[in-house]
Each structure stands twice: as structure tokens, then as C-alpha cells.
Design an enzyme around this catalytic site. Structure first.
Site, PDB file in Angstrom:
ATOM      1  N   ASP A  13       5.796   6.168  -0.085  1.00 29.06           N
ATOM      2  CA  ASP A  13       6.913   5.444   0.539  1.00 29.06           C
ATOM      3  C   ASP A  13       7.175   5.968   1.946  1.00 29.06           C
ATOM      4  OD1 ASP A  13       8.978   3.638   0.711  1.00 29.06           O
ATOM      5  OD2 ASP A  13      10.401   4.850  -0.422  1.00 29.06           O
ATOM      6  N   ASN A  61       6.567  -6.260  -4.054  1.00 29.30           N
ATOM      7  CA  ASN A  61       6.098  -6.319  -2.663  1.00 29.30           C
ATOM      8  C   ASN A  61       5.655  -7.719  -2.235  1.00 29.30           C
ATOM      9  OD1 ASN A  61       4.625  -2.963  -2.607  1.00 29.30           O
ATOM     10  ND2 ASN A  61       6.664  -3.633  -2.000  1.00 29.30           N
TER      11      ASN A  61
HETATM   12  C1  FPP Z   1       5.779   1.876   1.198  1.00 30.73           C
HETATM   13  O1  FPP Z   1       6.280   1.970   2.495  1.00 30.73           O
HETATM   14  C2  FPP Z   1       4.385   1.571   1.167  1.00 30.73           C
HETATM   15  C3  FPP Z   1       3.833   0.397   0.728  1.00 30.73           C
HETATM   16  C4  FPP Z   1       4.632  -0.729   0.245  1.00 30.73           C
HETATM   17  C5  FPP Z   1       2.396   0.168   0.739  1.00 30.73           C
HETATM   18  C6  FPP Z   1       1.515   1.354   0.612  1.00 30.73           C
HETATM   19  C7  FPP Z   1       0.278   1.055   1.348  1.00 30.73           C
HETATM   20  C8  FPP Z   1      -0.487   1.936   2.032  1.00 30.73           C
HETATM   21  C9  FPP Z   1      -0.224   3.379   2.044  1.00 30.73           C
HETATM   22  C10 FPP Z   1      -1.655   1.502   2.859  1.00 30.73           C
HETATM   23  C11 FPP Z   1      -2.694   0.698   2.176  1.00 30.73           C
HETATM   24  C12 FPP Z   1      -3.148   1.231   0.887  1.00 30.73           C
HETATM   25  C13 FPP Z   1      -4.387   1.644   0.617  1.00 30.73           C
HETATM   26  C14 FPP Z   1      -4.741   2.069  -0.761  1.00 30.73           C
HETATM   27  C15 FPP Z   1      -5.420   1.711   1.643  1.00 30.73           C
HETATM   28  P1  FPP Z   1       7.475   1.014   2.917  1.00 30.73           P
HETATM   29  O2  FPP Z   1       6.898  -0.089   3.721  1.00 30.73           O
HETATM   30  O3  FPP Z   1       8.265   0.605   1.722  1.00 30.73           O
HETATM   31  O4  FPP Z   1       8.307   1.991   3.820  1.00 30.73           O
HETATM   32  P2  FPP Z   1       9.882   1.935   4.094  1.00 30.73           P
HETATM   33  O5  FPP Z   1      10.561   2.177   2.774  1.00 30.73           O
HETATM   34  O6  FPP Z   1      10.081   3.050   5.073  1.00 30.73           O
HETATM   35  O7  FPP Z   1      10.171   0.583   4.671  1.00 30.73           O
END
Ligand code: FPP
Length: 237
Positions: A13, A61
Site C-alpha cells: 500500500d 480495485n
Molecule cells: C496500493 O497503493 C497498491 C495497489 C493498488 C497496486 C499494487 C501494484 C503494484 C505494486 C505494481 C504492480 C504489481 C506488480 C505485481 C508488478 P494505493 O494506490 O492504494 O496507494 P494509496 O493508498 O497511497 O493511494
């Protein structure tokens, strides 16, 4: 390292916040997050973790803006294509859990290909949770068991914890010993609800793109100092 967690699960996250702090588009945060994924996979493989489950995309998501969902799918595909060689070189099996059939066709095909060419690898399983939701997983398990009961293949009295576990997406894996969540939120967010019953939980304020090898090794050391009792008391020697 000894007394390592056999299975680590991570809620990655903070990509969005990392980008916002730098006045960048959220997608830049996901791109940097994908770099962290590479580092974490390498570190786990190096120290000898057997299963690494990463929460890459939740069922919730899909509600994000379409451009962000598309960017995440592109990143995922790029990651799969770009990492295949390293997975093969390092004897890592790729697996996916979740409603994979909801992914776009090209991502699904790439995923199936990488899973198939790495299927016989034995050193570590990299398990990507994609379009994953813990409650959906439990509903699907209940449906499968109910169908078998209706068909007379199983007796309702025979439904046990073991039978339930064998009908989850993680049927061929041990439960996670350690759950890590980055960016400080004290939430489970519908991740592996059944499987984390006895997991040690570590929440770090670090945003996922800033998470690194040193911090992961520190968390392993913290884990090694934990006494896992599974609800029992420790017997004096
Ligand atoms: C959460 O951050 C992260 C995600 C929803 C996606 C995770 C994806 C990756 C790490 C990259 C792609 C994955 C792979 C396996 C290559 P957020 O967007 O919820 O952050 P925030 O809470 O700060 O808005």
C-alpha cells in the site's frame, strides 16, 4: 537465516501517496511499486522464503478510474514478460489467486504462459493476488463444497477446517506465517481472511515504493524473535 517465515503475505500500500507527495501521477507510484516488487522477490528468494503472496489487485480495485486500472494491467503484463527469465533462472514458480478470468484477455494469456513455463520450479512460489477478495474466495469455497454435498460426494458432517482449506485458492500452500502491510494503515482489506488466522502482523509506515531490502531483512529479524503460540501457553522446559 534460520526460523524464517515459510510463507509471507504482503499488502503493498501507499503507491498513490508516494506519487502525490512528489506531485506525480498515481501511475508513477505504481511504476516505482513494481520496482519494489522485484527487490522483494529477489530478497525472499535469496534468504530462502518458500511462498511469497503479494496483494497486487483487489476485487475493489476495479472501481478505480479506468485509466488507473488500465495502467495497472499494463504494468502487470510488463512485469510478467520482463521477469520470466529471472523467475526461470531462480527456480521460482509463478501462481495467481483471485478471479483471474476478470483480467483483460492479453494479461490472462501472459499470466497463463508464465505460470505454465514456471510450473515445475521448486525453490519459491511467487503468488500474485489478482482481482482477489477474501470474502469472494470464501463464498466460492462454500459453493464448491455445497455442490459436492448436493451431488452426494461429501457428507456435511465431513466438512472440516482441512476440507475448507483445500477448497480455497491457496489449497496447495501453507498459511502465511507473516503478514506485512506498508503505509501504516491498520486494516486487513479483505486479504486472505481465512489463511491469516495465526499470522504475525507487521505494519510499517513506509510507503510501498520506499520499502526496501534492508527493511524487509529487519522485519525477518523481528519475526525471528516472536514466540508463536497458536493460542496455547508455552510449556516450561
Ligand atoms: C496500493 O497503493 C497498491 C495497489 C493498488 C497496486 C499494487 C501494484 C503494484 C505494486 C505494481 C504492480 C504489481 C506488480 C505485481 C508488478 P494505493 O494506490 O492504494 O496507494 P494509496 O493508498 O497511497 O493511494
Amino acid at each position: 537465516m534460520t526460523r524464517l517465515p515459510r510463507h509471507i503475505a504482503i499488502i503493498m500500500d501507499g503507491n498513490g501517496r508516494w506519487a502525490r507527495k512528489r506531485l506525480l501521477n498515481r501511475v508513477k507510484g505504481h511504476e516505482r511499486g513494481a520496482e519494489t516488487v522485484r527487490t522483494v522477490v529477489r530478497t525472499c528468494r535469496e534468504v530462502g522464503v518458500s511462498f511469497l503472496t503479494l496483494y497486487a489487485f483487489s476485487t475493489e480495485n476495479w472501481e478505480r478510474p479506468q485509466a488507473e486500472v488500465a495502467a495497472l494491467m499494463t504494468l502487470l503484463k510488463r512485469f510478467l514478460v520482463g521477469e520470466t527469465e529471472e523467475l526461470l533462472e531462480n527456480n521460482i514458480r509463478l501462481n495467481a489467486i483471485g478471479q483471474v478470468d476478470r483480467l483483460p484477455g492479453d494479461v490472462r494469456e501472459t499470466l497463463a504462459k508464465v505460470m505454465s513455463v514456471t510450473a515445475r520450479n521448486t525453490a519459491m512460489t511467487l503468488n500474485l493476488a489478482l482481482s482477489y477478495g477474501g470474502r469472494t474466495e470464501i463464498v466460492e469455497m462454500a459453493r464448491k463444497i455445497a455442490q459436492q454435498a448436493k451431488a452426494g460426494a461429501i457428507d456435511p458432517e465431513a466438512v472440516s477446517q482441512d476440507l475448507v482449506a483445500r477448497h480455497l485458492y491457496t489449497w496447495d500452500m501453507p498459511d502465511p506465517d507473516l503478514l506485512i502491510r506498508t503505509s501504516g494503515e491498520m486494516r486487513i482489506s479483505n486479504f486472505l481472511l481465512w489463511q491469516i488466522a495465526y499470522a504475525e502482523i507487521f505494519i510499517t509506515p513506509t510507503l510501498w515504493p520506499d520499502f526496501n531490502r534492508d527493511e524487509l531483512l529487519d522485519i525477518f529479524r523481528w519475526y525471528q524473535g516472536r514466540e508463536r503460540r497458536f493460542g496455547k501457553v508455552t510449556q516450561p522446559e
